[in-house]
Design a protein around this motif. Structure first.
Motif, short mmCIF file in Angstrom:
data_model
loop_
_atom_site.label_atom_id
_atom_site.label_comp_id
_atom_site.label_asym_id
_atom_site.label_seq_id
_atom_site.Cartn_x
_atom_site.Cartn_y
_atom_site.Cartn_z
N GLU A 1 5.59 4.25 -6.12
CA GLU A 1 5.47 3.62 -7.44
C GLU A 1 5.84 4.59 -8.57
O GLU A 1 6.57 4.25 -9.49
CB GLU A 1 4.04 3.10 -7.63
N LYS A 2 5.34 5.81 -8.48
CA LYS A 2 5.63 6.80 -9.52
C LYS A 2 7.10 7.16 -9.54
O LYS A 2 7.71 7.31 -10.61
CB LYS A 2 4.80 8.07 -9.28
N LYS A 3 7.72 7.26 -8.36
CA LYS A 3 9.14 7.59 -8.29
C LYS A 3 9.99 6.49 -8.93
O LYS A 3 10.98 6.77 -9.62
CB LYS A 3 9.57 7.77 -6.82
N VAL A 4 9.60 5.24 -8.72
CA VAL A 4 10.33 4.12 -9.32
C VAL A 4 10.20 4.17 -10.84
O VAL A 4 11.17 3.98 -11.57
CB VAL A 4 9.81 2.77 -8.78
N ALA A 5 9.00 4.46 -11.33
CA ALA A 5 8.77 4.55 -12.78
C ALA A 5 9.62 5.65 -13.40
O ALA A 5 10.08 5.54 -14.54
CB ALA A 5 7.29 4.79 -13.06
N GLU A 6 9.82 6.72 -12.64
CA GLU A 6 10.64 7.84 -13.14
C GLU A 6 12.11 7.68 -12.80
O GLU A 6 12.92 8.56 -13.10
CB GLU A 6 10.13 9.14 -12.52
N ASN A 7 12.46 6.54 -12.19
CA ASN A 7 13.83 6.26 -11.76
C ASN A 7 14.35 7.35 -10.83
O ASN A 7 15.51 7.76 -10.90
CB ASN A 7 14.77 6.12 -12.96
N ASP B 1 0.83 -1.21 0.00
CA ASP B 1 0.00 0.00 0.00
C ASP B 1 0.86 1.26 0.00
O ASP B 1 0.59 2.21 -0.74
CB ASP B 1 -0.91 -0.01 1.23
N PHE B 2 1.90 1.27 0.81
CA PHE B 2 2.78 2.43 0.89
C PHE B 2 3.51 2.65 -0.44
O PHE B 2 3.66 3.78 -0.90
CB PHE B 2 3.78 2.24 2.02
N HIS B 3 3.92 1.55 -1.04
CA HIS B 3 4.61 1.64 -2.33
C HIS B 3 3.70 2.25 -3.40
O HIS B 3 4.12 3.15 -4.14
CB HIS B 3 5.08 0.24 -2.76
N LYS B 4 2.46 1.78 -3.46
CA LYS B 4 1.53 2.29 -4.48
C LYS B 4 1.20 3.76 -4.25
O LYS B 4 1.04 4.53 -5.18
CB LYS B 4 0.24 1.45 -4.47
N TYR C 1 10.65 -7.11 -4.90
CA TYR C 1 9.36 -7.77 -4.73
C TYR C 1 8.22 -6.82 -5.07
O TYR C 1 7.25 -7.18 -5.75
CB TYR C 1 9.23 -8.28 -3.30
N LEU C 2 8.33 -5.58 -4.64
CA LEU C 2 7.26 -4.60 -4.84
C LEU C 2 7.11 -4.17 -6.29
O LEU C 2 6.00 -4.00 -6.79
CB LEU C 2 7.51 -3.37 -3.95
N ILE C 3 8.24 -4.00 -6.99
CA ILE C 3 8.16 -3.47 -8.35
C ILE C 3 7.85 -4.54 -9.40
O ILE C 3 7.58 -4.21 -10.55
CB ILE C 3 9.46 -2.74 -8.75
#
Length: 436
Positions: free
Chosen positions: A265-271, A258-261, A291-293
């Motif tokens: 999540e957006k920060k990971v997508a934008e690296n 939940d925290f990741h989403k 695991y989360l991504i």
């Protein structure tokens, strides 16, 4: 042992009222998993105290399970402060921010004839409340918007280049810090840039104050009562493994997902994810990154492997962190003499079935002695120390092309070379050992 089941509410003794000048600041130290929160709750209820969390991750909202926050029920049993009040997207909340708010709370608690009980495992947060050790720097502002903290900006630059810049404005501090210790180098540069005074000069001024010494400035509150909960290492390791299992059973994966989403999540997508600042550096969150991504992007078998990898990583890093916490206690309190280092009273917590007689009752006796202005009958913990040891000495090893900080590490390197077994490249020991 659950704090809720163990604690009993007892009203404050009338004899304690009106003694605010002699009431002690109680500080409970110890590695994660030793029962600090349990003891704090019990002392708070029996002695009319209020609890101040000194945990750098618990100040943020969210991730309650992984940061091991006390439950809402426990918070109702005794007043808690400094928990879940910072937005999780804030990445520039500093120890100075914590120090300012927590110090005001301590003074307010004293003013109300109550005992402040500081509990937590973030070393520099605790130091900021015990000693005058921090340099105030003011955040730059642009209109009504606060710009990114200067230290964070500096940390994005090359480490050796930062160190070279520091050596030009504060050679004394630069000689104590390794070029790869980017956080401390950046902090010292920030101090100079924002105050015009070198970090080392600030520290000299603190040490020279009445009550100060070679380890830092004077104590902020007179005669603090320091309790150290410690356990046998094998017992603590087993306890920490079980605690991770209990976190999983309590819904850890759902909390992380939940925290990741919501926040990452957006920060990971934008690296642009940052696991070095704010709550995202919390132990346990980055360990489950893969695991989360990969949710919905790989086979069930792969997901299970990544999950087990994250669980094992969390267990290992938790145990390493516990060792680090105990090293700090031993180095800062037990083996480094100084006029402003208060005595520490040890409490053995290996056998939780003996909690009442081995931990709670002795702790109550020690704190009550402080309240009455007496020296406790318990003997403080003592460790032999070398007053001549320099933990910040600078050495260059020509054989392995490394910078070594600290006499003990330097002596260890010499011994390993004589035995024909040089340290593995890149290994970081208890002090400062890095490969250039």
């Amino acid at each position: 042992m659950a704090a809720v089941a163990a604690a009993r509410a007892v009203s404050v003794s009338p004899g304690l009222r009106g003694l605010k000048q002699t009431l002690p600041l109680v500080v409970i130290l110890g590695a994660t998993g030793t029962g600090k929160s349990t003891l704090a709750l019990q002392l708070g209820q029996r002695l009319g105290g209020e609890i101040i969390s000194a945990d750098s991750m618990q100040v943020y909202e969210g991730l309650d399970i992984i940061t091991n926050k006390v439950s809402a029920q426990e918070q109702k049993m005794c007043q808690h402060h400094m928990i879940s009040f910072v937005d999780p997207l804030v990445t520039n909340y500093t120890v100075v921010d914590f120090r300012n708010k927590a110090t005001a709370l301590i003074e307010d608690i004293f003013a109300r004839d109550k005992i402040p009980i500081v509990v937590g495992g973030t070393n520099y947060y605790i130091e900021s409340l015990l000693w005058k050790v921090l340099v105030n720097t003011k955040p730059q502002e642009m209109g009504t918007e606060r710009v990114i903290d200067r230290k964070v900006e500096l940390e994005k630059e090359d480490g050796p280049a930062l160190h070279k810049r520091l050596s030009q404005v504060d050679p004394e501090m630069a000689a104590k810090l390794h070029p790869h210790d980017k956080r401390k180098v950046a902090r010292s540069l920030q101090v100079f840039e924002e105050t015009g005074i070198s970090h080392s000069e600030f520290l000299h001024r603190q040490h020279a104050e009445e009550g100060g010494g070679p380890l830092g400035g004077p104590l902020k509150f007179p005669k603090p009562c320091i309790l150290w909960l410690h356990a046998e290492q094998a017992v603590l390791d087993e306890r920490l493994d079980k605690r991770v299992d209990n976190m999983l059973a309590a819904g850890l994966l759902d909390e992380l997902r939940d925290f990741h989403k919501r926040y990452n999540e957006k920060k990971v997508a934008e690296n642009s994810q940052d696991y070095q600042h704010g709550i995202f550096q919390s132990i346990g969150f980055k360990e489950f990154h893969e695991y989360l991504i990969t949710e919905g992007k790989c086979t069930a078998e792969t997901r299970n492997q990544l999950l087990n990898k994250g669980i094992e990583a969390l267990k290992q890093v938790t145990k390493r962190y516990a060792r680090k916490q105990n090293r700090w206690i031993k180095n800062r309190f037990l083996s480094r003499p100084g006029p402003s280092v208060p005595p520490v009273y040890g409490l053995e917590v290996s056998d939780v079935s003996k909690w009442e007689e081995s931990v709670l009752e002795p702790a109550l006796g020690i704190v009550r002695s402080f309240i009455q202005g007496h020296t406790p009958t318990a003997t403080p913990v003592n460790m032999p120390s070398s007053e001549t040891e320099n933990k910040r000495s600078y050495h260059m090893c020509d054989l392995c092309d490394r910078i070594i900080i600290g006499d003990r590490q330097w002596a260890g390197i010499g011994t390993s070379h004589q035995e024909g077994q040089p340290e593995r490249a890149g290994k970081k020991s208890e002090g400062w050992l890095w490969v250039l």
